[in-house]
Design a protein around this motif. Structure first.
Motif, PDB file in Angstrom:
ATOM      1  N   ASN A 321     -56.676  73.456   6.782  1.00  0.00           N
ATOM      2  CA  ASN A 321     -57.204  73.567   8.143  1.00  0.00           C
ATOM      3  C   ASN A 321     -58.598  74.183   8.168  1.00  0.00           C
ATOM      4  N   GLN A 322     -58.918  75.029   7.160  1.00  0.00           N
ATOM      5  CA  GLN A 322     -60.219  75.689   7.122  1.00  0.00           C
ATOM      6  C   GLN A 322     -61.305  74.757   6.572  1.00  0.00           C
ATOM      7  N   LYS A 323     -61.026  74.162   5.420  1.00  0.00           N
ATOM      8  CA  LYS A 323     -61.945  73.200   4.801  1.00  0.00           C
ATOM      9  C   LYS A 323     -61.192  71.888   4.663  1.00  0.00           C
ATOM     10  N   VAL A 324     -61.402  71.006   5.628  1.00  0.00           N
ATOM     11  CA  VAL A 324     -60.530  69.832   5.763  1.00  0.00           C
ATOM     12  C   VAL A 324     -60.639  68.877   4.582  1.00  0.00           C
ATOM     13  N   TRP A 325     -61.714  68.964   3.785  1.00  0.00           N
ATOM     14  CA  TRP A 325     -61.851  68.077   2.630  1.00  0.00           C
ATOM     15  C   TRP A 325     -61.094  68.617   1.413  1.00  0.00           C
ATOM     16  N   GLN A 326     -60.422  69.754   1.565  1.00  0.00           N
ATOM     17  CA  GLN A 326     -59.677  70.345   0.458  1.00  0.00           C
ATOM     18  C   GLN A 326     -58.171  70.345   0.754  1.00  0.00           C
ATOM     19  N   GLY A 327     -57.395  70.617  -0.310  1.00  0.00           N
ATOM     20  CA  GLY A 327     -55.948  70.757  -0.157  1.00  0.00           C
ATOM     21  C   GLY A 327     -55.222  69.463   0.157  1.00  0.00           C
ATOM     22  N   HIS A 328     -55.772  68.338  -0.250  1.00  0.00           N
ATOM     23  CA  HIS A 328     -55.149  67.054   0.059  1.00  0.00           C
ATOM     24  C   HIS A 328     -53.959  66.797  -0.871  1.00  0.00           C
ATOM     25  N   LYS A 329     -52.785  66.623  -0.266  1.00  0.00           N
ATOM     26  CA  LYS A 329     -51.577  66.285  -0.999  1.00  0.00           C
ATOM     27  C   LYS A 329     -50.776  65.261  -0.199  1.00  0.00           C
ATOM     28  N   TRP A 330     -49.853  64.595  -0.894  1.00  0.00           N
ATOM     29  CA  TRP A 330     -49.011  63.624  -0.198  1.00  0.00           C
ATOM     30  C   TRP A 330     -47.664  63.535  -0.904  1.00  0.00           C
ATOM     31  N   ARG A 331     -46.712  62.921  -0.220  1.00  0.00           N
ATOM     32  CA  ARG A 331     -45.418  62.619  -0.833  1.00  0.00           C
ATOM     33  C   ARG A 331     -44.868  61.373  -0.169  1.00  0.00           C
ATOM     34  N   ASN A 332     -44.065  60.667  -0.927  1.00  0.00           N
ATOM     35  CA  ASN A 332     -43.531  59.392  -0.453  1.00  0.00           C
ATOM     36  C   ASN A 332     -42.399  59.588   0.558  1.00  0.00           C
ATOM     37  N   ASP A 333     -41.589  60.634   0.371  1.00  0.00           N
ATOM     38  CA  ASP A 333     -40.489  60.921   1.291  1.00  0.00           C
ATOM     39  C   ASP A 333     -40.222  62.416   1.305  1.00  0.00           C
TER      40      ASP A 333
END
Length: 458
Positions: A321-333
């Motif tokens: 939330n602070q640096k929106v270009w950082q901390g990107h993660k994902w999961r399929n389910d």
């Protein structure tokens, strides 16, 4: 000079005259290195001596990505850098196929184990694959086999939407290149790509010849003059990481960059430095089925889709939330662990393909594309009517990507580059949050290119 034979068979003569004795012949597509032309002839090294071929039947190498190589000696050392004293990595054997990335003075830069390495050029026969077409895989997973038979050894698989260059077809099979090897896939699972809007070099072979009475072969496609990619002067890929990066990028696309920079009154060193910083001078990833290089931005997907579907978005995507270009993660389910994906093109495409299932247009708007890494939501700014049109153009050719870079440059951006104010340029191109980082990187690559090619004029 470097060029490929454009005749079906071309005579090699002892002297630069059609009446001189024939030493031998070279076939269509063979890459020759020579001096000249001398009175319409080119002198080449031929079987431990020298010979001459008619210059009009030597086609410029417009796109190095179409080079294929075959080892012509019993054992060929693969080295870490283009010197005989550099670290030994492995040995290739007679007949091995290699993916050539760049041609240096006496060395070839090749793709090796997901990275780059070097081999002595005299021990590799190079062919410029010019007759064929691009096609896209239209099934989820397509088997790639060693021969045009359903029971042949399996080399691997291509995923849906992978782009391949088809060299030829036979009995329901298409011949392609896969990780540097000749391979085959079933015709019915490929859809030919319409390249009517792109400038990709193709030329048809002609008959046995070396007569100077024949007209030169035009470099044309779809009735229009082509834009060259490969420059006439190639650089050695040595030195610092920045010097290697700018040299390799120059060797791939230097001619096209010079042409576009001339029209914009821009030092080619600036545009080349921007491309090197954005994508290491690459538009497609050979280790990911030659798919276009992308970067999927979670925070942009939130803007275009997630905020309208917040609960579903948060089940699959995260960012800071602070640096929106950082901390990107994902999961399929919900049962899967959160995964990072930036820095790996196979992972980037997995996230992108998953997002496309949720909303295709929003997913395409949320990726940066190709060598210039232009975000999809800029499609109108660079002249496209839809995001799909931009995605297709960037996916099909490097020309589309680089043309997009120059269309993206605003007058102020061009002025910053002309003034060598790279930090201010980066503030507009990459955003104020990272302008110092990107500005410094562009400056380093600019300086590196000036060092390796100081006398270049635009």
């Amino acid at each position: 000079m470097l060029g490929a034979v454009s005749a079906s068979i071309l005579n090699v003569r002892s002297m630069p005259a059609a009446s001189s004795s024939i030493l031998g012949q070279v076939s269509h597509g063979m890459v020759l290195k020579g001096n000249g032309p001398h009175k319409n002839w080119i002198q080449i090294n031929y079987k431990d001596t020298f010979g001459f071929v008619a210059a009009q039947y030597i086609q410029p190498l417009n796109d190095l990505s179409r080079l294929t190589g075959t080892v012509n000696t019993a054992r060929l050392n693969v080295r870490q850098s283009p010197t005989a004293s550099s670290k030994y990595l492995a040995t290739l054997h007679l007949g091995a196929s290699i993916k050539t990335l760049a041609i240096l003075d006496n060395w070839l830069e090749i793709e090796f184990n997901g990275s780059t390495a070097y081999v002595a050029s005299q021990y590799v026969d190079l062919v410029y694959v010019s007759k064929g077409y691009y096609a896209r895989v239209n099934t989820n997973l397509l088997n790639v086999r060693s021969a045009p038979e359903s029971h042949a050894n399996l080399f691997g698989q291509l995923s849906i939407d992978s782009k391949v260059w088809v060299e030829g077809a036979q009995q329901g099979w298409s011949q392609i290149r896969f990780n540097g090897n000749r391979a085959y896939v079933a015709n019915k699972y490929l859809t030919q790509i319409d390249l009517s809007q792109n400038n990709l070099t193709e030329f048809e072979p002609i008959t046995l010849a070396d007569s100077q009475d024949e007209p030169p072969i035009p470099i044309e496609e779809h009735g229009q003059q082509l834009s060259r990619l490969t420059p006439t002067s190639l650089l050695s890929v040595t030195g610092t990481s920045e010097q290697r990066n700018v040299a390799a990028t120059w060797n791939r696309w230097g001619a096209l960059l010079q042409n576009l920079c001339h029209k914009k009154h821009l030092d080619v060193s600036c545009a080349l430095a921007v491309l090197c910083v954005e994508s290491s001078g690459k538009g497609f990833e050979q280790n990911n089925g030659d798919k276009m290089i992308i970067r999927f931005e979670n925070h942009k997907f939130w803007k275009f889709w997630g905020k309208h579907n917040p609960q579903q978005f948060r089940q699959h995507f995260q960012y800071s939330n602070q640096k929106v270009w950082q901390g990107h993660k994902w999961r399929n389910d919900n049962d899967s662990e959160w995964q990072s994906f930036h820095g790996n093109q196979n992972s980037e495409w997995q996230v992108f393909q998953f997002a496309r299932q949720l909303n295709e247009d929003a997913a395409m708007l949320s990726i940066s594309m190709g060598a210039p890494q232009i975000m999809g939501f800029h499609f109108e700014r660079i002249g496209y009517q839809s995001i799909v049109e931009m995605f297709d153009a960037f996916s099909h050719s490097i020309q589309g990507q680089i043309n997009g870079l120059f269309d993206f440059f605003s007058p102020r951006m061009l002025q910053y580059l002309q003034d060598l104010d790279f930090e201010s340029f980066a503030g507009m191109y990459n955003g104020n949050g990272q302008k110092k980082i990107y500005g410094d990187k562009i400056q380093k690559h600019y300086a590196a290119f000036k060092k390796v090619m100081p006398n270049l004029t635009d």
